[in-house]
Design a protein around this motif. Structure first.
Motif, short mmCIF file in Angstrom:
data_model
loop_
_atom_site.label_atom_id
_atom_site.label_comp_id
_atom_site.label_asym_id
_atom_site.label_seq_id
_atom_site.Cartn_x
_atom_site.Cartn_y
_atom_site.Cartn_z
N TYR A 122 0.83 -1.21 0.00
CA TYR A 122 0.00 0.00 0.00
C TYR A 122 0.86 1.25 0.00
N ASN A 123 1.86 1.30 0.86
CA ASN A 123 2.68 2.51 0.96
C ASN A 123 3.45 2.78 -0.32
N GLU A 124 3.77 1.74 -1.06
CA GLU A 124 4.44 1.92 -2.34
C GLU A 124 3.46 2.32 -3.44
N SER A 125 2.15 2.12 -3.20
CA SER A 125 1.15 2.27 -4.26
C SER A 125 0.11 3.34 -4.00
N LYS A 126 0.15 3.99 -2.84
CA LYS A 126 -0.97 4.81 -2.39
C LYS A 126 -1.26 6.00 -3.29
N ASN A 127 -0.29 6.42 -4.07
CA ASN A 127 -0.53 7.56 -4.97
C ASN A 127 -1.10 7.15 -6.31
N ASN A 128 -1.24 5.86 -6.54
CA ASN A 128 -1.79 5.38 -7.81
C ASN A 128 -2.40 3.99 -7.59
N LEU A 129 -3.54 3.94 -6.92
CA LEU A 129 -4.16 2.66 -6.60
C LEU A 129 -4.56 1.91 -7.87
N PHE A 130 -5.10 2.63 -8.83
CA PHE A 130 -5.52 1.98 -10.07
C PHE A 130 -4.32 1.34 -10.77
N GLY A 131 -3.22 2.06 -10.83
CA GLY A 131 -2.03 1.52 -11.46
C GLY A 131 -1.50 0.30 -10.73
N ALA A 132 -1.57 0.34 -9.39
CA ALA A 132 -1.09 -0.80 -8.60
C ALA A 132 -1.89 -2.06 -8.87
N LEU A 133 -3.14 -1.88 -9.26
CA LEU A 133 -4.03 -3.03 -9.48
C LEU A 133 -4.23 -3.33 -10.96
N SER A 134 -3.44 -2.73 -11.82
CA SER A 134 -3.68 -2.85 -13.25
C SER A 134 -3.60 -4.29 -13.74
N GLY A 135 -2.82 -5.13 -13.06
CA GLY A 135 -2.73 -6.53 -13.46
C GLY A 135 -3.59 -7.46 -12.64
N CYS A 136 -4.38 -6.91 -11.73
CA CYS A 136 -5.20 -7.71 -10.81
C CYS A 136 -6.31 -8.44 -11.57
N TYR A 137 -6.44 -9.73 -11.34
CA TYR A 137 -7.42 -10.55 -12.06
C TYR A 137 -8.84 -9.99 -11.93
N HIS A 138 -9.25 -9.68 -10.72
CA HIS A 138 -10.63 -9.24 -10.49
C HIS A 138 -10.90 -7.90 -11.17
N LEU A 139 -9.95 -6.98 -11.05
CA LEU A 139 -10.14 -5.67 -11.70
C LEU A 139 -10.22 -5.84 -13.21
N LYS A 140 -9.32 -6.62 -13.78
CA LYS A 140 -9.33 -6.82 -15.23
C LYS A 140 -10.64 -7.46 -15.69
N ARG A 141 -11.16 -8.37 -14.90
CA ARG A 141 -12.43 -9.02 -15.26
C ARG A 141 -13.57 -8.02 -15.28
N LEU A 142 -13.68 -7.19 -14.25
CA LEU A 142 -14.74 -6.19 -14.21
C LEU A 142 -14.57 -5.16 -15.32
N PHE A 143 -13.34 -4.79 -15.59
CA PHE A 143 -13.08 -3.84 -16.67
C PHE A 143 -13.56 -4.41 -18.00
N ALA A 144 -13.28 -5.69 -18.24
CA ALA A 144 -13.69 -6.33 -19.49
C ALA A 144 -15.21 -6.41 -19.62
N LEU A 145 -15.90 -6.45 -18.49
CA LEU A 145 -17.36 -6.51 -18.49
C LEU A 145 -18.00 -5.12 -18.56
N GLY A 146 -17.19 -4.07 -18.61
CA GLY A 146 -17.71 -2.72 -18.77
C GLY A 146 -17.96 -1.96 -17.49
N PHE A 147 -17.40 -2.43 -16.37
CA PHE A 147 -17.65 -1.80 -15.08
C PHE A 147 -16.57 -0.79 -14.69
N TYR A 148 -16.07 -0.03 -15.66
CA TYR A 148 -15.00 0.92 -15.37
C TYR A 148 -15.45 1.96 -14.34
N ASP A 149 -16.67 2.47 -14.46
CA ASP A 149 -17.14 3.48 -13.51
C ASP A 149 -17.25 2.90 -12.10
#
Length: 233
Positions: free
Chosen positions: A181-208
């Motif tokens: 967290y301390n290494e990523s706190k200024n860019n949470l989205f970037g820190a999770l860019s490779g995260c399976y769950h985030l990528k799945r939701l993004f692919a389904l159109g849940f960007y908002d």
């Protein structure tokens, strides 16, 4: 204060949480949905493990709405899905919400015997940290039995907030997540860019949804699970 972190809902089964505050995290999206619903005036949220249980309870309730997802998508016949953006004040105020999700509602039910069970997400993490009094065990809901990095990043943030208000002893997994967290706190989205769950939701159109769920410390509502129901602390 002792702080420990459990990686998935399944690993919380059989653990004795006596004497502890259990903090359940399902950032994408159940604990964000529940926090948002209560912040917008929902009377209570009743988490259910299965669709069938949710339907049976709904048949006995007045002034209720059914919400939830399977495979990240709204359940057929339900009033709401699992997008926090659906849980607006005009929709949920004064309502009982019956919610069932793949990961989050199971995680909530798997916590047994805790002095208090509260729900956290990025949006209310600071308020959850301020409310903690006992030793804390963080339960990350995970995704279909696997650890989910979005939950872990939020756990790391919560640990950092607890460190700022008291002396803490943190288990190894918690130390790792706090460092992340301390290494990523200024860019949470970037820190999770490779995260399976985030990528799945993004692919389904849940960007908002993702943007909303990654907003930090913008509500003070702390959901508390007690006697099968979740209300605002």
């Amino acid at each position: 204060m002792r702080i420990s972190v459990i990686p998935t809902a399944q690993q919380a089964q059989g653990i004795n949480f006596s004497g502890q505050t259990a903090v359940v995290i399902d950032v994408l999206r159940a604990t964000t949905v529940i926090t948002t619903a209560l912040d917008n005036g929902a009377h209570e949220v009743i988490p259910m493990k299965t669709v069938e249980e949710a339907q049976s309870l709904y048949a006995t309730c007045d002034n209720a709405l059914r919400g939830g997802e399977r495979n990240a998508l709204k359940i057929e016949g339900f009033d709401l899905g699992n997008s926090p953006l659906e849980y607006k004040k005009k929709t949920v105020e004064g309502k009982t919400l019956i919610l069932t999700t793949t990961n989050g509602t199971n995680a909530i039910h798997n916590v047994q015997g805790a002095d208090e069970v509260v729900l956290a997400c990025f949006r209310n993490a600071e308020s959850v940290a301020c409310s903690a009094r006992n030793d804390v065990t963080v339960v990350c809901a995970g995704t279909e039995g696997r650890f989910s990095l979005d939950d872990g990043l939020c756990a790391g943030m919560l640990i950092e907030l607890l460190k700022q208000q008291t002396e803490v002893e943190i288990d190894d997994f918690g130390l790792l997540l706090n460092r992340f967290y301390n290494e990523s706190k200024n860019n949470l989205f970037g820190a999770l860019s490779g995260c399976y769950h985030l990528k799945r939701l993004f692919a389904l159109g849940f960007y908002d949804d993702i943007k909303f769920c990654l907003e930090t410390n913008c509500v003070q509502t702390v959901p508390v699970f007690q006697a099968g129901r979740i209300t605002a602390k």
